[in-house]
Design an enzyme around this catalytic site. Structure first.
Site, PDB file in Angstrom:
ATOM      1  N   HIS A 228      -1.089  -1.179  -4.083  1.00  0.00           N
ATOM      2  CA  HIS A 228      -2.435  -0.888  -3.603  1.00  0.00           C
ATOM      3  C   HIS A 228      -2.531   0.609  -3.391  1.00  0.00           C
ATOM      4  O   HIS A 228      -1.703   1.207  -2.691  1.00  0.00           O
ATOM      5  CB  HIS A 228      -2.657  -1.640  -2.292  1.00  0.00           C
ATOM      6  CG  HIS A 228      -4.074  -1.683  -1.841  1.00  0.00           C
ATOM      7  ND1 HIS A 228      -4.988  -2.570  -2.354  1.00  0.00           N
ATOM      8  CD2 HIS A 228      -4.735  -0.951  -0.899  1.00  0.00           C
ATOM      9  CE1 HIS A 228      -6.152  -2.403  -1.741  1.00  0.00           C
ATOM     10  NE2 HIS A 228      -6.031  -1.416  -0.863  1.00  0.00           N
TER      11      HIS A 228
ATOM     12  N   ASP B 168      -4.764   3.546  -1.963  1.00  0.00           N
ATOM     13  CA  ASP B 168      -5.882   3.872  -1.073  1.00  0.00           C
ATOM     14  C   ASP B 168      -6.408   5.271  -1.375  1.00  0.00           C
ATOM     15  O   ASP B 168      -5.730   6.268  -1.126  1.00  0.00           O
ATOM     16  CB  ASP B 168      -5.429   3.804   0.385  1.00  0.00           C
ATOM     17  CG  ASP B 168      -5.153   2.372   0.831  1.00  0.00           C
ATOM     18  OD1 ASP B 168      -6.058   1.538   0.711  1.00  0.00           O
ATOM     19  OD2 ASP B 168      -4.028   2.095   1.301  1.00  0.00           O
TER      20      ASP B 168
ATOM     21  N   SER C 172       0.833  -1.200   0.000  1.00  0.00           N
ATOM     22  CA  SER C 172       0.000   0.000   0.000  1.00  0.00           C
ATOM     23  C   SER C 172       0.867   1.250   0.000  1.00  0.00           C
ATOM     24  O   SER C 172       1.631   1.486   0.942  1.00  0.00           O
ATOM     25  CB  SER C 172      -0.899   0.011   1.232  1.00  0.00           C
ATOM     26  OG  SER C 172      -1.522   1.273   1.359  1.00  0.00           O
TER      27      SER C 172
ATOM     28  N   ASP D 187      -6.667  -6.686   3.875  1.00  0.00           N
ATOM     29  CA  ASP D 187      -5.986  -5.412   4.090  1.00  0.00           C
ATOM     30  C   ASP D 187      -6.183  -4.981   5.541  1.00  0.00           C
ATOM     31  O   ASP D 187      -7.316  -4.879   6.015  1.00  0.00           O
ATOM     32  CB  ASP D 187      -6.572  -4.363   3.144  1.00  0.00           C
ATOM     33  CG  ASP D 187      -5.885  -3.009   3.238  1.00  0.00           C
ATOM     34  OD1 ASP D 187      -4.921  -2.873   4.018  1.00  0.00           O
ATOM     35  OD2 ASP D 187      -6.318  -2.084   2.527  1.00  0.00           O
TER      36      ASP D 187
ATOM     37  N   HIS E  71      -8.222   1.129  -4.455  1.00  0.00           N
ATOM     38  CA  HIS E  71      -9.221   0.870  -3.416  1.00  0.00           C
ATOM     39  C   HIS E  71      -9.957   2.173  -3.121  1.00  0.00           C
ATOM     40  O   HIS E  71      -9.408   3.082  -2.501  1.00  0.00           O
ATOM     41  CB  HIS E  71      -8.495   0.322  -2.178  1.00  0.00           C
ATOM     42  CG  HIS E  71      -9.381   0.029  -1.022  1.00  0.00           C
ATOM     43  ND1 HIS E  71      -8.881  -0.249   0.240  1.00  0.00           N
ATOM     44  CD2 HIS E  71     -10.740  -0.048  -0.899  1.00  0.00           C
ATOM     45  CE1 HIS E  71      -9.886  -0.479   1.072  1.00  0.00           C
ATOM     46  NE2 HIS E  71     -11.018  -0.353   0.411  1.00  0.00           N
TER      47      HIS E  71
ATOM     48  N   MET F  62      -9.145   7.971  -0.414  1.00  0.00           N
ATOM     49  CA  MET F  62     -10.062   8.338   0.668  1.00  0.00           C
ATOM     50  C   MET F  62     -10.580   9.753   0.436  1.00  0.00           C
ATOM     51  O   MET F  62      -9.821  10.636   0.041  1.00  0.00           O
ATOM     52  CB  MET F  62      -9.347   8.259   2.016  1.00  0.00           C
ATOM     53  CG  MET F  62      -8.673   6.934   2.290  1.00  0.00           C
ATOM     54  SD  MET F  62      -7.867   6.930   3.915  1.00  0.00           S
ATOM     55  CE  MET F  62      -6.855   5.448   3.774  1.00  0.00           C
TER      56      MET F  62
ATOM     57  N   MET G 104     -12.233   4.157  -1.109  1.00  0.00           N
ATOM     58  CA  MET G 104     -12.913   4.326   0.172  1.00  0.00           C
ATOM     59  C   MET G 104     -13.642   5.666   0.113  1.00  0.00           C
ATOM     60  O   MET G 104     -13.281   6.638   0.782  1.00  0.00           O
ATOM     61  CB  MET G 104     -11.899   4.275   1.319  1.00  0.00           C
ATOM     62  CG  MET G 104     -11.359   2.886   1.558  1.00  0.00           C
ATOM     63  SD  MET G 104     -10.046   2.854   2.795  1.00  0.00           S
ATOM     64  CE  MET G 104      -8.616   2.948   1.724  1.00  0.00           C
TER      65      MET G 104
ATOM     66  N   MET H 211     -11.533  -6.254   4.971  1.00  0.00           N
ATOM     67  CA  MET H 211     -10.801  -5.309   5.818  1.00  0.00           C
ATOM     68  C   MET H 211     -10.645  -5.898   7.213  1.00  0.00           C
ATOM     69  O   MET H 211     -11.627  -6.256   7.863  1.00  0.00           O
ATOM     70  CB  MET H 211     -11.555  -3.974   5.906  1.00  0.00           C
ATOM     71  CG  MET H 211     -11.645  -3.202   4.597  1.00  0.00           C
ATOM     72  SD  MET H 211     -10.045  -2.678   3.931  1.00  0.00           S
ATOM     73  CE  MET H 211      -9.407  -1.644   5.243  1.00  0.00           C
TER      74      MET H 211
END
Length: 215
Positions: free
Chosen positions: A34, A36, A9, A176, A67, A38, A69, A141
């Site tokens: 990965h 992330d 990540s 994760d 990913h 957000m 979120m 998660m």
């Protein structure tokens, strides 16, 4: 060695040296990174967006495992797909219902990308069973999404065999949260075949040793 996909990540990488960091984890044996994303709404933190994915696509041939979120994931599938993401994973909890989730999956696939669905610690595996045959990846998660460096939640890992029992053979079951050289073995023994690790890899003084220790 087991056929496990290690996806570091970049949330834990040095952003001032991001291209070099990605190159380093590739040399260490990672098959992808990965990413992330957000939005400060679905989770309380804000991270990166489309421009970083676009820049990474130019800098590496690694799998870009994005990913999301974020709230209203359907609004951002197209820009992240066009930026170069290979896998787009959204949260089941960001959808109004299972039909909405199915629509997001179809949208991702319309851009020729692999579709992933993620579940938070409080969400049961059974809730996503209606779309299990439609996705390429399920992300379990094992921490609350939103921040790196949290402690692994063992109870959440017990969703892995439940998903595996009902999944098609080639489903990627990704985990994760709090992944290290010990928790990785718990997850793979339960049936996970993809591991996301951030602080454990990027906080290690030898990325290659860190990656290899997860198998």
């Amino acid at each position: 060695m087991k056929e496990i996909i290690i996806s570091p990540s970049i949330l834990s990488a040095d952003f001032a040296e991001l291209g070099r960091e990605v190159d380093a984890v590739k040399k260490a044996g990672a098959k992808g990174v990965h990413i992330d994303v957000m939005d400060g709404h679905f989770v309380p933190n804000i991270t990166i967006g489309v421009p970083v994915v676009k820049s990474l696509r130019k800098a590496t041939d690694l799998i870009l495992d994005t990913h999301l979120m974020i709230e209203n994931p359907e609004k951002y599938i197209k820009p992240f797909a066009q930026a170069g993401s290979d896998i787009l994973t959204f949260h089941f909890e960001a959808c109004k219902n299972i039909s909405h989730a199915a629509e997001v999956i179809s949208l991702i696939k319309s851009f020729g990308k692999k579709a992933g669905i993620s579940i938070k610690p409080a969400t049961s595996a059974e809730e996503i069973f209606p779309v299990l045959d439609k996705v390429d990846l399920v992300l379990v998660m094992t921490v609350e999404p939103g921040f790196g460096g949290q402690e692994f939640m063992h109870d959440c890992a017990m969703k892995i065999p439940v998903i595996k029992e009902h999944a098609q053979e080639n489903l990627i079951i990704q985990v994760d949260g709090g992944i290290n050289n010990l928790t990785s073995k718990i997850c793979t023994s339960l049936g996970a075949n993809s591991l996301v690790a951030g602080s454990y890899i990027f906080g290690h003084n030898d990325y290659s040793k860190a990656v290899q220790s997860l198998y």
